[in-house]
Design a protein around this motif. Structure first.
Motif, PDB file in Angstrom:
ATOM      1  N   ALA A 117       0.849  -1.189   0.000  1.00  0.00           N
ATOM      2  CA  ALA A 117       0.000   0.000   0.000  1.00  0.00           C
ATOM      3  C   ALA A 117       0.884   1.238   0.000  1.00  0.00           C
ATOM      4  CB  ALA A 117      -0.931   0.006   1.211  1.00  0.00           C
ATOM      5  N   PHE A 118       0.280   2.387  -0.287  1.00  0.00           N
ATOM      6  CA  PHE A 118       1.032   3.645  -0.325  1.00  0.00           C
ATOM      7  C   PHE A 118       0.063   4.801  -0.082  1.00  0.00           C
ATOM      8  CE2 PHE A 118      -0.508   2.569  -4.512  1.00  0.00           C
ATOM      9  CZ  PHE A 118      -1.049   3.754  -4.990  1.00  0.00           C
ATOM     10  N   TYR A 119       0.599   5.954   0.238  1.00  0.00           N
ATOM     11  CA  TYR A 119      -0.209   7.151   0.444  1.00  0.00           C
ATOM     12  C   TYR A 119      -0.066   8.088  -0.759  1.00  0.00           C
ATOM     13  CZ  TYR A 119      -1.021   5.981   5.336  1.00  0.00           C
ATOM     14  OH  TYR A 119      -1.431   5.358   6.493  1.00  0.00           O
ATOM     15  N   THR A 120      -1.180   8.699  -1.166  1.00  0.00           N
ATOM     16  CA  THR A 120      -1.185   9.623  -2.290  1.00  0.00           C
ATOM     17  C   THR A 120      -2.130  10.790  -1.992  1.00  0.00           C
ATOM     18  OG1 THR A 120      -1.745   9.878  -4.645  1.00  0.00           O
ATOM     19  CG2 THR A 120      -2.962   8.214  -3.426  1.00  0.00           C
ATOM     20  N   PRO A 121      -1.844  11.975  -2.520  1.00  0.00           N
ATOM     21  CA  PRO A 121      -2.769  13.097  -2.324  1.00  0.00           C
ATOM     22  C   PRO A 121      -3.974  13.042  -3.251  1.00  0.00           C
ATOM     23  CG  PRO A 121      -0.872  13.818  -3.598  1.00  0.00           C
ATOM     24  CD  PRO A 121      -0.582  12.413  -3.162  1.00  0.00           C
ATOM     25  N   ALA A 122      -3.911  12.222  -4.296  1.00  0.00           N
ATOM     26  CA  ALA A 122      -5.002  12.168  -5.270  1.00  0.00           C
ATOM     27  C   ALA A 122      -6.286  11.642  -4.638  1.00  0.00           C
ATOM     28  CB  ALA A 122      -4.618  11.289  -6.461  1.00  0.00           C
ATOM     29  N   ARG A 153      -4.020  10.188   6.262  1.00  0.00           N
ATOM     30  CA  ARG A 153      -3.025  10.635   7.235  1.00  0.00           C
ATOM     31  C   ARG A 153      -2.390  11.934   6.769  1.00  0.00           C
ATOM     32  NH1 ARG A 153       1.198   6.229   9.185  1.00  0.00           N
ATOM     33  NH2 ARG A 153       1.874   8.113  10.295  1.00  0.00           N
ATOM     34  N   THR A 154      -1.866  12.663   7.727  1.00  0.00           N
ATOM     35  CA  THR A 154      -1.226  13.942   7.442  1.00  0.00           C
ATOM     36  C   THR A 154       0.294  13.794   7.531  1.00  0.00           C
ATOM     37  OG1 THR A 154      -3.124  15.136   8.342  1.00  0.00           O
ATOM     38  CG2 THR A 154      -1.071  16.370   8.100  1.00  0.00           C
ATOM     39  N   PHE A 155       0.980  14.220   6.466  1.00  0.00           N
ATOM     40  CA  PHE A 155       2.431  14.232   6.430  1.00  0.00           C
ATOM     41  C   PHE A 155       2.890  15.651   6.088  1.00  0.00           C
ATOM     42  CE2 PHE A 155       1.159   9.925   5.340  1.00  0.00           C
ATOM     43  CZ  PHE A 155       2.011   9.133   6.113  1.00  0.00           C
ATOM     44  N   LYS A 156       3.674  16.257   6.981  1.00  0.00           N
ATOM     45  CA  LYS A 156       4.215  17.599   6.766  1.00  0.00           C
ATOM     46  C   LYS A 156       3.125  18.595   6.382  1.00  0.00           C
ATOM     47  CE  LYS A 156       8.813  15.949   5.482  1.00  0.00           C
ATOM     48  NZ  LYS A 156       9.886  15.950   4.441  1.00  0.00           N
ATOM     49  N   GLY A 157       1.989  18.472   7.053  1.00  0.00           N
ATOM     50  CA  GLY A 157       0.915  19.424   6.874  1.00  0.00           C
ATOM     51  C   GLY A 157      -0.025  19.149   5.724  1.00  0.00           C
ATOM     52  N   ALA A 158       0.188  18.090   4.976  1.00  0.00           N
ATOM     53  CA  ALA A 158      -0.688  17.757   3.849  1.00  0.00           C
ATOM     54  C   ALA A 158      -1.338  16.400   4.084  1.00  0.00           C
ATOM     55  CB  ALA A 158       0.100  17.740   2.544  1.00  0.00           C
ATOM     56  N   ASP A 159      -2.582  16.247   3.617  1.00  0.00           N
ATOM     57  CA  ASP A 159      -3.317  14.998   3.784  1.00  0.00           C
ATOM     58  C   ASP A 159      -3.080  14.048   2.609  1.00  0.00           C
ATOM     59  OD1 ASP A 159      -4.389  15.826   6.182  1.00  0.00           O
ATOM     60  OD2 ASP A 159      -6.224  16.619   5.273  1.00  0.00           O
ATOM     61  N   TYR A 160      -3.014  12.759   2.926  1.00  0.00           N
ATOM     62  CA  TYR A 160      -2.810  11.722   1.923  1.00  0.00           C
ATOM     63  C   TYR A 160      -3.742  10.552   2.227  1.00  0.00           C
ATOM     64  CZ  TYR A 160       1.517  14.240   0.905  1.00  0.00           C
ATOM     65  OH  TYR A 160       2.443  15.214   0.572  1.00  0.00           O
ATOM     66  N   VAL A 161      -4.228   9.918   1.162  1.00  0.00           N
ATOM     67  CA  VAL A 161      -5.126   8.786   1.329  1.00  0.00           C
ATOM     68  C   VAL A 161      -4.365   7.483   1.076  1.00  0.00           C
ATOM     69  CG1 VAL A 161      -5.925   8.980  -1.078  1.00  0.00           C
ATOM     70  CG2 VAL A 161      -7.306   7.723   0.586  1.00  0.00           C
ATOM     71  N   LEU A 162      -4.679   6.481   1.874  1.00  0.00           N
ATOM     72  CA  LEU A 162      -4.022   5.184   1.735  1.00  0.00           C
ATOM     73  C   LEU A 162      -4.678   4.378   0.620  1.00  0.00           C
ATOM     74  CD1 LEU A 162      -1.916   3.180   2.975  1.00  0.00           C
ATOM     75  CD2 LEU A 162      -3.812   2.250   4.327  1.00  0.00           C
ATOM     76  N   GLU A 163      -3.881   3.910  -0.321  1.00  0.00           N
ATOM     77  CA  GLU A 163      -4.356   3.078  -1.426  1.00  0.00           C
ATOM     78  C   GLU A 163      -3.628   1.734  -1.393  1.00  0.00           C
ATOM     79  OE1 GLU A 163      -6.722   3.528  -3.520  1.00  0.00           O
ATOM     80  OE2 GLU A 163      -7.117   5.689  -3.596  1.00  0.00           O
ATOM     81  N   GLU A 164      -4.380   0.650  -1.528  1.00  0.00           N
ATOM     82  CA  GLU A 164      -3.770  -0.674  -1.548  1.00  0.00           C
ATOM     83  C   GLU A 164      -3.333  -1.027  -2.973  1.00  0.00           C
ATOM     84  OE1 GLU A 164      -6.188  -3.640   0.264  1.00  0.00           O
ATOM     85  OE2 GLU A 164      -6.505  -2.489   2.102  1.00  0.00           O
ATOM     86  N   SER A 165      -2.241  -1.750  -3.072  1.00  0.00           N
ATOM     87  CA  SER A 165      -1.715  -2.134  -4.381  1.00  0.00           C
ATOM     88  C   SER A 165      -2.519  -3.281  -4.981  1.00  0.00           C
ATOM     89  CB  SER A 165      -0.241  -2.537  -4.263  1.00  0.00           C
ATOM     90  OG  SER A 165      -0.114  -3.652  -3.388  1.00  0.00           O
ATOM     91  N   LEU A 166      -2.257  -3.592  -6.239  1.00  0.00           N
ATOM     92  CA  LEU A 166      -2.981  -4.628  -6.974  1.00  0.00           C
ATOM     93  C   LEU A 166      -2.027  -5.713  -7.467  1.00  0.00           C
ATOM     94  CD1 LEU A 166      -5.254  -2.287  -9.119  1.00  0.00           C
ATOM     95  CD2 LEU A 166      -6.032  -3.792  -7.281  1.00  0.00           C
TER      96      LEU A 166
END
Length: 263
Positions: A117-122, A153-166
């Protein structure tokens, strides 16, 4: 090294079972694995889940599987060129997981790289992260399945959504050149989603326009190494359709200037 070449596309897809998940390369009609899709269609495999940027058009690409009701669920970014797709979705016959295009690409790449999984702002602050996107309707037009909320989650003041890989069961890709060990080279725009799908599939099947012997490909030109590819099929002649033919017309105007129009 193992010789990964199969005699035909039909032989290469013969063990793709009902209910399998497929990562299918291509963008629009560019770089799609036409021969493998056609062989799968003839094989009669059904109840499939596809992971692809789009789902073909009504009479080509994944559209031929969709038309016959072989696809139950699709994870896609762009689905606007297929009327049958729209009909099945709105009629409650097809589950659709709409995914931002960059996120879809990274979900496949991460899966191939072993990243769960990874975090992305999209998608932060939209239904992509908050949930509620209609994934499937019932016969009356009510939402039967809606997307679930995702961790933010918030990293360095910006929000990111957790997306699971495929990591789909199979990857179906089209390459310009390939050798018997599965090393692949893609041509121009056909590179699109093909390398990502090749990486993500647990068993990747590649159709290649030109089959060469090991050692003939310059290692610096190999886009996907054979470790990601389990089967290779030589398809020397395949039909390549243009989804939208655009022609630029130039003509001299009465004033002597040049007018240009796109069709």
């Amino acid at each position: 090294m193992i010789n990964k070449v199969y005699a035909s596309a039909a032989e290469a897809v013969a063990d793709i079972h009902d209910g399998a998940s497929l990562a299918v390369g291509g963008f629009g009609l560019c770089g799609i694995p036409v021969a493998l899709i056609d062989a799968l269609h003839k094989h009669g495999t059904k109840n499939l889940e596809t992971v692809s940027n789009n789902c073909g058009v009504d009479d080509w690409g994944l559209g031929i599987l969709l038309k016959d009701g072989r696809i139950r669920r699709t994870v896609s970014s762009y689905v606007g060129e297929n009327k049958e797709f729209a009909r099945q979705y709105l009629a409650g016959e097809l589950e659709v997981v709409l995914t931002p295009q960059g996120t879809l690409a990274e979900k496949l790449r991460a899966g191939g790289a072993g990243i769960p999984a990874f975090y992305t702002p999209a998608g932060v602050g939209t239904q992509v992260s908050d949930g509620g996107l209609p994934q499937k309707y019932d016969a009356e037009g009510n939402i039967a399945i809606a997307s679930a909320p995702k961790e933010v989650r918030t990293f360095k003041g910006a929000d990111y959504v957790l997306e699971e890989s495929l990591t789909p069961d199979f990857g179906l890709v089209h390459a310009w050149k390939g050798d018997r060990h599965g090393n692949l080279v893609f041509h121009a725009a056909a590179m699109n989603f093909n390398p990502l799908c090749a990486m993500a599939g647990k068993i990747t099947i590649a159709e290649v326009e030109e089959l060469v012997e090991p050692g003939e490909l310059d290692p610096e030109h190999v886009h996907i190494p054979g470790i990601f590819v389990q089967r290779v099929v030589h398809v020397a002649q395949i039909e390549k359709r243009i989804e939208k033919r655009t022609v630029a017309l130039s003509a001299a105007s009465p004033s002597g200037t040049t007018d240009q129009a796109g069709a």
